[in-house]
Design an enzyme around this catalytic site. Structure first.
Site, short mmCIF file in Angstrom:
data_model
loop_
_atom_site.label_atom_id
_atom_site.label_comp_id
_atom_site.label_asym_id
_atom_site.label_seq_id
_atom_site.Cartn_x
_atom_site.Cartn_y
_atom_site.Cartn_z
CG HIS A 53 -1.95 -0.90 1.20
ND1 HIS A 53 -3.19 -0.67 1.82
CD2 HIS A 53 -2.09 -2.15 0.49
CE1 HIS A 53 -3.98 -1.77 1.73
NE2 HIS A 53 -3.29 -2.57 1.13
CD GLU A 55 -2.01 4.37 3.01
OE1 GLU A 55 -1.86 3.73 1.89
OE2 GLU A 55 -3.36 4.50 3.45
CB CYS A 86 -2.31 1.85 6.06
SG CYS A 86 -1.88 0.89 4.51
#
Length: 151
Positions: A53, A55, A86
């Site tokens: 992801h 992040e 996240c």
């Protein structure tokens, strides 16, 4: 407020990069003392890795650059409110504040706030929506999934 706009623009640019690569268009960047430390976008499809992801990648890059797992004094700008995975990484990295563009539209929407303010964790992260980026960030995600369903 001017700096926040500039950093959200960087996160949005990262989301556009993901979009062009066929990745879910989410972008993020990490800032410390008004200076860009890292930026990233989703790469789950290319990497075949569920952890990739925006992040998480931005946190990894920031930790390497700052040579510390503690990102105290850092802020994260992201185009979509963080998912639970996240959010956990953000709190564990000790990031002070998260600015986001669009809200999550599924059942996990409220989990981010719960994780950021959990009494069980020793760090609290502030969360702030950037209303002036909501439409741009939301539209990018909506268009991505609309185009994906056509294929």
């Amino acid at each position: 407020m001017k700096q926040e706009v500039n950093f959200m623009e960087i996160a949005l640019d990262e989301a556009f990069k993901a979009y062009k690569k066929g990745e879910v268009p989410i972008g993020a960047c990490i800032v410390k003392n008004g200076k860009l430390i890292s930026k990233a976008h989703n790469t789950r499809e290319k990497s075949k890795n569920a952890l990739k992801h925006a992040e998480i990648i931005a946190i990894d890059k920031a930790c390497k650059k700052l040579r510390d797992w503690r990102l105290n004094g850092c802020e994260l700008y992201v185009t979509l409110k963080p998912c639970p995975m996240c959010a956990g990484a953000i709190v564990n990295a000790r990031i002070d504040k998260v600015y986001y563009g669009a809200d999550e539209t599924n059942a996990t929407d409220n989990l981010c706030e719960q994780i950021f303010s959990s009494e069980r964790l020793n760090h609290k992260t502030q969360l702030e929506k950037q209303e002036n980026f909501n439409e741009k960030c939301s539209k990018l995600l909506t268009n991505f999934f609309k185009n994906r369903r056509k294929k």
